[in-house]
Design an enzyme around this catalytic site. Sequence first.
Site: not given
Ligand code: 13P
Ligand code: MG
Ligand code: MG
Length: 365
Positions: A11, A228, A231
């Site tokens: 990402d 964090y 994800k």
């Molecule tokens: P991603 O891991 O897809 O970037 O999403 C993070 C998030 O906080 C979605 O609410």
């Molecule tokens: Mg993202």
């Molecule tokens: Mg993502």
Amino acid sequence: MKTTISVIKADVGSIAGHGLAHPALLAKCEEILAKAKEEELLIDYYVTNCGDDTELIMTHRQGEENEEVHKLAWNAFIEATAVAKQLKLYGAGQDLLSDTFSGNIKGMGPGVAEMEFKERPSDPVVVFCCDKTEPGAFNMPLFKMFADPFTTAGLVIDPSLHGGFEFEIFDVMEHKKVTMTCPDEMYDLLALLGTISRYVIKRIRRRSDNEIAASISTERLNLLAGKYVGKDDPVAIVRSQSGFPAAGEVVEPFAFPHLVGGWMRGSHNGPLMPVGQKNAYPVRFDGPPRVIALGFQIADGELVGPADMFDDPSYDRSRALASDIAEYMRRHGPFEPHRLPADEMEYTTLPGVMEKLSERFEDIK
Ligand code: 13P
Ligand code: MG
Ligand code: MG
Ligand code: 13P
């Protein structure tokens, strides 16, 4: 001669918020991979996205964990990040945890699934890409594909599948791995696979000849980063037909939108919704989590396809069910089991709240 498929994803920025990888990022990656194809590092490539994650699907003759191929992917993501920064996209460079490439992209943020094999006369391959979930989201569908005869008829009616499959499982907390065989060790296998946040399938091989059948990205980005940062939205490569599950058996498990972690702020459980490419854009509460399935035929390393396999009306009921489950889960608001359990949130922002409250706690007499 062997062919390698490398699916490397990250990402590196999206609109609006964590929604959709901007087309300019995909175009930049296309430009860089096209050059690598011209220079014959790659045989072929296909650039796509699932939600805010950009996926580079590449074929070549360099084998797995090849420094040049990994560096190519890293550079593509670095250049796409520069574009993302210009456009002030959300989470520009989100998954790139380092400034400099050090030989192997593993541990640097992007997710990697790779497999090398000698092509059969016809080699159908399905590439799965997810958003708003984690590698363990593949545990249940992969188990069903390669071990459940109610999903894969071939396990019963095709003698070439009767030997079963062997599962390599990573413990992503302790950085250990174990290999287990199916059907004989099925119950022990399930004891591990049910803990989807910790035990994740890395590879599956056919037992009769050790032939590679599936490969999954298992990077735990939130663990790598120590705090964090998003994800670890996973990808998987699965081979099909002629001694493997048929293409239709490979996509069958996703008709059931099972609950996975990773929705909203990486902190909520929700149903994994199978969608065609045009709907690979999680909107409601940044979700629910999505999965796309791209079918290719591999022809001397060329990627013939893709077929957008979940863009199929026979998955409409699964999507409707996923929407119903999403509604049901959302009604829980900040309560478990919609919100992830506290130990799963160790790397999110919840510990900050707990810290603020800690001095107010007193002993119960
Ligand atoms: P991603 O891991 O897809 O970037 O999403 C993070 C998030 O906080 C979605 O609410
Ligand atoms: Mg993202
Ligand atoms: Mg993502
Ligand atoms: P065909 O006979 O069309 O090749 O199909 C075989 C098969 O595996 C269908 O699931």
